[in-house]
Design a protein around this motif. Structure first.
Motif, short mmCIF file in Angstrom:
data_model
loop_
_atom_site.label_atom_id
_atom_site.label_comp_id
_atom_site.label_asym_id
_atom_site.label_seq_id
_atom_site.Cartn_x
_atom_site.Cartn_y
_atom_site.Cartn_z
N ALA A 1 0.86 -1.19 0.00
CA ALA A 1 0.00 0.00 0.00
C ALA A 1 0.89 1.23 0.00
O ALA A 1 1.75 1.39 0.88
CB ALA A 1 -0.91 0.00 1.22
N HIS A 2 0.69 2.10 -0.99
CA HIS A 2 1.53 3.29 -1.10
C HIS A 2 0.76 4.38 -1.85
O HIS A 2 -0.34 4.15 -2.36
CB HIS A 2 2.83 2.96 -1.85
N GLY A 3 1.38 5.57 -1.90
CA GLY A 3 0.75 6.70 -2.55
C GLY A 3 0.72 6.57 -4.06
O GLY A 3 1.38 5.72 -4.66
N GLN A 4 -0.04 7.45 -4.69
CA GLN A 4 -0.25 7.38 -6.14
C GLN A 4 1.05 7.49 -6.92
O GLN A 4 1.27 6.74 -7.88
CB GLN A 4 -1.21 8.49 -6.57
N THR A 5 1.94 8.38 -6.52
CA THR A 5 3.18 8.57 -7.28
C THR A 5 4.04 7.32 -7.22
O THR A 5 4.55 6.84 -8.24
CB THR A 5 3.97 9.77 -6.74
N ASP B 1 8.21 10.24 -4.44
CA ASP B 1 7.09 9.40 -4.04
C ASP B 1 6.95 9.29 -2.52
O ASP B 1 6.18 8.47 -2.04
CB ASP B 1 7.27 8.00 -4.61
N ALA B 2 7.66 10.10 -1.75
CA ALA B 2 7.76 9.91 -0.30
C ALA B 2 6.41 10.10 0.40
O ALA B 2 5.58 10.93 0.02
CB ALA B 2 8.79 10.86 0.29
N GLY B 3 6.24 9.31 1.47
CA GLY B 3 5.08 9.43 2.32
C GLY B 3 5.35 8.80 3.67
O GLY B 3 6.35 8.09 3.85
N VAL B 4 4.49 9.05 4.64
CA VAL B 4 4.61 8.46 5.97
C VAL B 4 3.26 7.87 6.35
O VAL B 4 2.25 8.09 5.68
CB VAL B 4 5.05 9.51 7.01
N MET B 5 3.25 7.12 7.47
CA MET B 5 2.01 6.59 8.01
C MET B 5 1.92 6.94 9.49
O MET B 5 2.89 6.81 10.22
CB MET B 5 1.92 5.07 7.83
N MET B 6 0.76 7.38 9.90
CA MET B 6 0.49 7.70 11.30
C MET B 6 -0.42 6.63 11.89
O MET B 6 -1.53 6.42 11.40
CB MET B 6 -0.19 9.07 11.40
N LEU C 1 5.88 0.93 -8.40
CA LEU C 1 5.34 -0.29 -7.82
C LEU C 1 4.44 -1.08 -8.76
O LEU C 1 4.36 -2.31 -8.65
CB LEU C 1 4.60 0.04 -6.53
N ASN C 2 3.76 -0.42 -9.69
CA ASN C 2 2.95 -1.16 -10.65
C ASN C 2 3.81 -2.15 -11.44
O ASN C 2 3.33 -3.21 -11.85
CB ASN C 2 2.25 -0.21 -11.63
N ASP C 3 5.07 -1.80 -11.63
CA ASP C 3 5.98 -2.68 -12.38
C ASP C 3 6.78 -3.59 -11.46
O ASP C 3 6.98 -4.77 -11.77
CB ASP C 3 6.94 -1.84 -13.22
N MET C 4 7.23 -3.09 -10.31
CA MET C 4 8.19 -3.82 -9.50
C MET C 4 7.56 -4.78 -8.50
O MET C 4 8.20 -5.75 -8.09
CB MET C 4 9.10 -2.84 -8.75
N LYS D 1 -4.76 7.43 -1.21
CA LYS D 1 -4.86 8.87 -1.34
C LYS D 1 -4.25 9.54 -0.12
O LYS D 1 -4.16 8.95 0.96
CB LYS D 1 -6.33 9.29 -1.47
N ASP D 2 -3.82 10.78 -0.28
CA ASP D 2 -3.31 11.55 0.85
C ASP D 2 -4.39 11.63 1.93
O ASP D 2 -5.51 12.09 1.66
CB ASP D 2 -2.91 12.95 0.38
N GLY D 3 -4.07 11.17 3.13
CA GLY D 3 -5.02 11.20 4.23
C GLY D 3 -5.88 9.95 4.36
O GLY D 3 -6.66 9.83 5.32
#
Length: 259
Positions: free
Chosen positions: A96-100, A143-148, A106-109, A118-120
């Motif tokens: 599970a990851h963000g759109q970018t 593509d960076a993101g975090v999880m809370m 990730l669609n390929d790898m 989505k954000d949030g």
């Protein structure tokens, strides 16, 4: 290779592997985080070469095949190098990851189709809730993101605080699993050493947005996790990067050079 377990919050476990040969003489730690619930989540897969050690250590907490979600900060070997190895041992798991990140990598790898967050957006793990937040270019990935994790107030920082929160709050050496006190000064020292962040005009704004979450714990990709006023630490980190960005614009700071 030795991977150690520490519970840093209720039902959240740090799996930490120390590598003495990186940044000698102090060495370097690589951390993954298991969030237990009805649908367990692993944040950071670890390097592919660390998979065996991480799998065996995680199995002391939960059967690897029970993993349901795999998350990470951005597409990089230490964050997701063992992604497909985990997908192979956990037949119901999904990245599970963000759109970018999904679109560009990730669609390929990934061996199975990932879930776009989505954000949030929140994933209910059953007993735990993780909210995904986009942090593009902070600290260094488009593509960076975090999880809370909202029930414990734990921010899974990725490289955002590795030397800064994952890769932003990265601390050097083989220290304790959970610390209090100053983490911004060590992060700044690591930035001086590695120059790992991608200074950009929105970095301070991104970090201040995260500070509004008021996390009580920061789960860092490298080094010990932090317990305390995470919002204040993020604000201080934002100030430090704003200062550095200004110095770079003025031509005062040069990026480090590696031999």
């Amino acid at each position: 290779m030795d991977t150690r377990i520490s519970e840093i919050a209720d039902g959240i476990y740090r799996l930490s592997t120390f590598v003495a040969g990186i940044a000698p003489p102090v060495g370097f730690t690589f951390n993954s985080f298991l969030v237990l619930g009805d649908e367990p989540l692993l944040f950071h897969t670890g390097l592919r070469k660390m998979f065996g050690s991480n799998r065996d250590t995680l199995s002391r907490l939960v059967a690897p095949e029970r993993l349901r979600w795999i998350g990470f900060g951005h597409y990089e070997a230490d964050e997701c190098g063992a992604m497909n190895e985990w997908l192979a041992v956990a037949p119901d798991a999904q990245v599970a990851h963000g759109q970018t990140g999904v679109m560009v990598s990730l669609n390929d790898m990934a061996d199975r189709a990932p879930r776009v967050l989505k954000d949030g957006e929140v994933i209910d793990l059953g007993g735990k809730r993780v909210r995904y937040i986009d942090t593009p270019h902070t600290p260094h990935g488009w593509d960076a993101g975090v999880m809370m994790e909202e029930t414990t107030g734990t921010l899974l920082c990725g490289d955002l605080f590795t030397l800064l929160c994952g890769d932003l709050f990265t601390q050097l050496g083989d220290g304790p699993a959970l610390i209090t006190g100053d983490i911004v000064s060590p992060a700044a020292a690591a930035e001086d050493l590695f120059g790992y962040s991608a200074l950009n005009p929105t970095m301070g704004t991104t970090l201040r947005r995260l500070s509004e979450l008021s996390p009580g714990r920061l789960a860092l990709m490298h080094g010990p996790s932090f317990e305390g006023d995470g919002g204040a630490a993020l604000q201080a980190l934002a100030d430090e990067y704003d200062r550095r960005a200004g110095l770079h614009r003025a031509g005062v700071i040069e990026r480090p050079e590696f031999a």
